[in-house]
Design a protein around this motif. Sequence first.
Motif, PDB file in Angstrom:
ATOM      1  N   PRO A   1      29.214 -14.149  20.102  1.00  0.00           N
ATOM      2  CA  PRO A   1      30.182 -15.176  20.505  1.00  0.00           C
ATOM      3  C   PRO A   1      30.302 -16.262  19.454  1.00  0.00           C
ATOM      4  O   PRO A   1      29.383 -16.472  18.668  1.00  0.00           O
TER       5      PRO A   1
ATOM      6  N   ALA B   1      30.151 -19.915  18.583  1.00  0.00           N
ATOM      7  CA  ALA B   1      29.561 -21.123  19.158  1.00  0.00           C
ATOM      8  C   ALA B   1      29.972 -22.388  18.433  1.00  0.00           C
ATOM      9  O   ALA B   1      29.517 -23.477  18.788  1.00  0.00           O
TER      10      ALA B   1
ATOM     11  N   ASP C   1      31.720 -18.862  22.896  1.00  0.00           N
ATOM     12  CA  ASP C   1      30.444 -19.143  23.533  1.00  0.00           C
ATOM     13  C   ASP C   1      30.582 -20.344  24.484  1.00  0.00           C
ATOM     14  O   ASP C   1      31.456 -21.196  24.293  1.00  0.00           O
TER      15      ASP C   1
END
Length: 461
Positions: A179, A181, A201
């Motif tokens: 993901p 982030a 994220d």
Amino acid sequence: NLAGGDILGGTITASGGAALVMTASSTLDGVTLDADLSVPDNSALTVKDGLTLNGTLTMTHSGTYNLTLVNFSGTQTLGGTGTVQFVNTNNYASYNNVLQPVDGGTLTIGPGITIHGQRGTVGAPGDFFGSTPLPLVNQGTIEADAAGQTILVTGSSVTNSGTLAASGGKLSVSGLASPMAGTLSAGVGGVISINGNLTIDPAGIVNVDLGGAAAGQFGQIQVTGATTLGGTLNLALAGGYQPASGDSLKIITFTSHTGTFATVNGASISANLVWAPVYESQDVMLVAGSPQLADVAAPDGSKTPSLPPSQESEISLPIVSALEQAAIDHWEAAGLDPRLVALLRSVDVSIADLGNDVLAITAGNHIILSDDADGYGWFADPIAPDHGDFAPTSNDHVFSALAGTGAAGRFDLLTVIDHELGHVLGLPDQMRGDDLMQQLLAPGVRKTPSNADIDAASGGE
């Protein structure tokens, strides 16, 4: 001048406006650069053992069929607090400035570094020039801030814990790791293109600047694959833009999506106007309108728990149509002028995935209803628009759901439609009291139009 050869270690400084200018391909090995450095057209700078950049490194490329290169040999970090600036005057997308890892390494852009400017590439493109795609880690800021210019960010994987941004230009990202982030920041006129899938994220951030409703006046994120939404969406008005009810801005596009943003900041435009993110099958659309908001805050600041979904809590357009007619009947029975009743009959109602505690929003003559009542579910019984599941209160126009009924713990769709029809009639939200037009609505509460609402809708007649 840096006229070829190697500089091994140490710190390079300059004063009085002086700068270091490469005149031939050269190598910096473990150097701290506290000065500006120019890498000229069609030359190559090799970096070994890391580079601490505290000045400005300018890469220049013109209209020829070669590259201007900064090659980081092996796994390295570009650290410091400096800036890399791309200057490019050619019209060829493939021939430009390239700052890349080579020799099998990973390049990390440190948190204090900013890369920006005209056409250029950050990362190993792995194209017909023969380079191999290699990992890129961005902890700093890479920003396409030149109008009409594109910066490519690419690699076998691109890990972003910093900021990928576009403000006026286009930032094209390939190989983005999931993901994500870090931060995606789309300024006015900026486009961030994600070539592939995007998964945000829970710690990820998306910033979008809004300078107007026309194309090119707001930031956009375009994803060629599927998107998993999450994290925080920050909205900011820019350039004196004053949104009007009905303004709609398509800020994110994708082929499909799951999820929504957990938090939306900057949604409030004025006391009676908000941005509602509408999550459609292939885009996120911001719609400016007058909302009905879910009152679900617990005393500790958390949300009160929702009930499990049930068949009765789901809505469809036939159910909505029946309750819309019941809501119009409420207004008509309360004494609304027939001309205004005719206006209500012309309203268009649709269902969408809304976020940010929005139960419904009215934009002009269009009402958009949340598909799931902010996750709490609707009480939407089209065959029982009377008050059979509710008990009266001290206010003749407010009712409370009876325990054990389908209305308990769920939002009353009939009340929300009544409220939004009030906006169509020109009534503003009320911040206090228990009037139908109060902006906040708690689960298990039904409200109906009052004489005061009718007087306000009729202009006090």
